[in-house]
Design a protein around this motif. Sequence first.
Motif, PDB file in Angstrom:
ATOM      1  N   TYR A  12       0.859  -1.173   0.000  1.00 51.99           N
ATOM      2  CA  TYR A  12       0.000   0.000   0.000  1.00 51.99           C
ATOM      3  C   TYR A  12       0.899   1.229   0.000  1.00 51.99           C
ATOM      4  O   TYR A  12       1.863   1.308   0.771  1.00 51.99           O
ATOM      5  CB  TYR A  12      -0.908   0.019   1.237  1.00 51.99           C
ATOM      6  N   SER A  13       0.614   2.179  -0.867  1.00 53.33           N
ATOM      7  CA  SER A  13       1.413   3.406  -0.951  1.00 53.33           C
ATOM      8  C   SER A  13       0.515   4.627  -0.817  1.00 53.33           C
ATOM      9  O   SER A  13      -0.598   4.653  -1.341  1.00 53.33           O
ATOM     10  CB  SER A  13       2.143   3.486  -2.293  1.00 53.33           C
ATOM     11  N   ASP A  14       1.001   5.628  -0.112  1.00 53.41           N
ATOM     12  CA  ASP A  14       0.351   6.933  -0.068  1.00 53.41           C
ATOM     13  C   ASP A  14       1.433   7.992   0.121  1.00 53.41           C
ATOM     14  O   ASP A  14       2.623   7.686  -0.006  1.00 53.41           O
ATOM     15  CB  ASP A  14      -0.757   7.001   1.003  1.00 53.41           C
ATOM     16  N   GLU A  15       1.045   9.206   0.465  1.00 53.99           N
ATOM     17  CA  GLU A  15       2.010  10.296   0.577  1.00 53.99           C
ATOM     18  C   GLU A  15       3.040  10.073   1.691  1.00 53.99           C
ATOM     19  O   GLU A  15       4.101  10.697   1.702  1.00 53.99           O
ATOM     20  CB  GLU A  15       1.280  11.639   0.783  1.00 53.99           C
ATOM     21  N   ARG A  16       2.759   9.171   2.631  1.00 56.50           N
ATOM     22  CA  ARG A  16       3.684   8.902   3.735  1.00 56.50           C
ATOM     23  C   ARG A  16       4.768   7.895   3.363  1.00 56.50           C
ATOM     24  O   ARG A  16       5.779   7.798   4.027  1.00 56.50           O
ATOM     25  CB  ARG A  16       2.921   8.376   4.951  1.00 56.50           C
ATOM     26  N   GLY A  17       4.514   7.089   2.314  1.00 53.94           N
ATOM     27  CA  GLY A  17       5.463   6.044   1.919  1.00 53.94           C
ATOM     28  C   GLY A  17       4.733   4.754   1.606  1.00 53.94           C
ATOM     29  O   GLY A  17       3.574   4.767   1.179  1.00 53.94           O
ATOM     30  N   CYS A  18       5.399   3.625   1.836  1.00 53.17           N
ATOM     31  CA  CYS A  18       4.850   2.308   1.484  1.00 53.17           C
ATOM     32  C   CYS A  18       4.726   1.421   2.714  1.00 53.17           C
ATOM     33  O   CYS A  18       5.555   1.480   3.619  1.00 53.17           O
ATOM     34  CB  CYS A  18       5.756   1.612   0.472  1.00 53.17           C
TER      35      CYS A  18
END
Length: 140
Positions: A12-18
């Motif tokens: 899962y990836s978002d603006e915080r990382g993976c």
Amino acid sequence: MSLPKVFKGGKYSDERGCLFFNNNFDASVIKRIYYIENTDLQFIRGWTGHKIEQRWFSALLGSFIIRLIKIDDWSVPSKGLEILEYQLDTDQLDVLHVPEGYASAIQAREKASKLLVMANYSLGEIDDDYRFPIDYFENL
């Protein structure tokens, strides 16, 4: 007879990382963990087998080819046994389960690859380590 099985992981990836995960893998029987880093890409670590002990493999860094053979006779295995081949990469947290009765040969596919190994027995708890020369089996 149990067969090897891959428990598929995910990412899962978002603006915080993976975040890498494997929600299908039950680690409750694991008693020992370590990791392997081969010396180079040509080196194949094997054949090492276990009549009783099970193993689980997951690529922590890089990529590995894991070859497995179901041993038919632990004293003198047949040389032409079928070799199963699996590739593990760090793209997802896939876990390969190797049930009892198999020997493995492990080869890194990228420099500095690290392979997590999990076992269901503590070190020295049982005497269940069988080794065969890397060129013993015909199909490698």
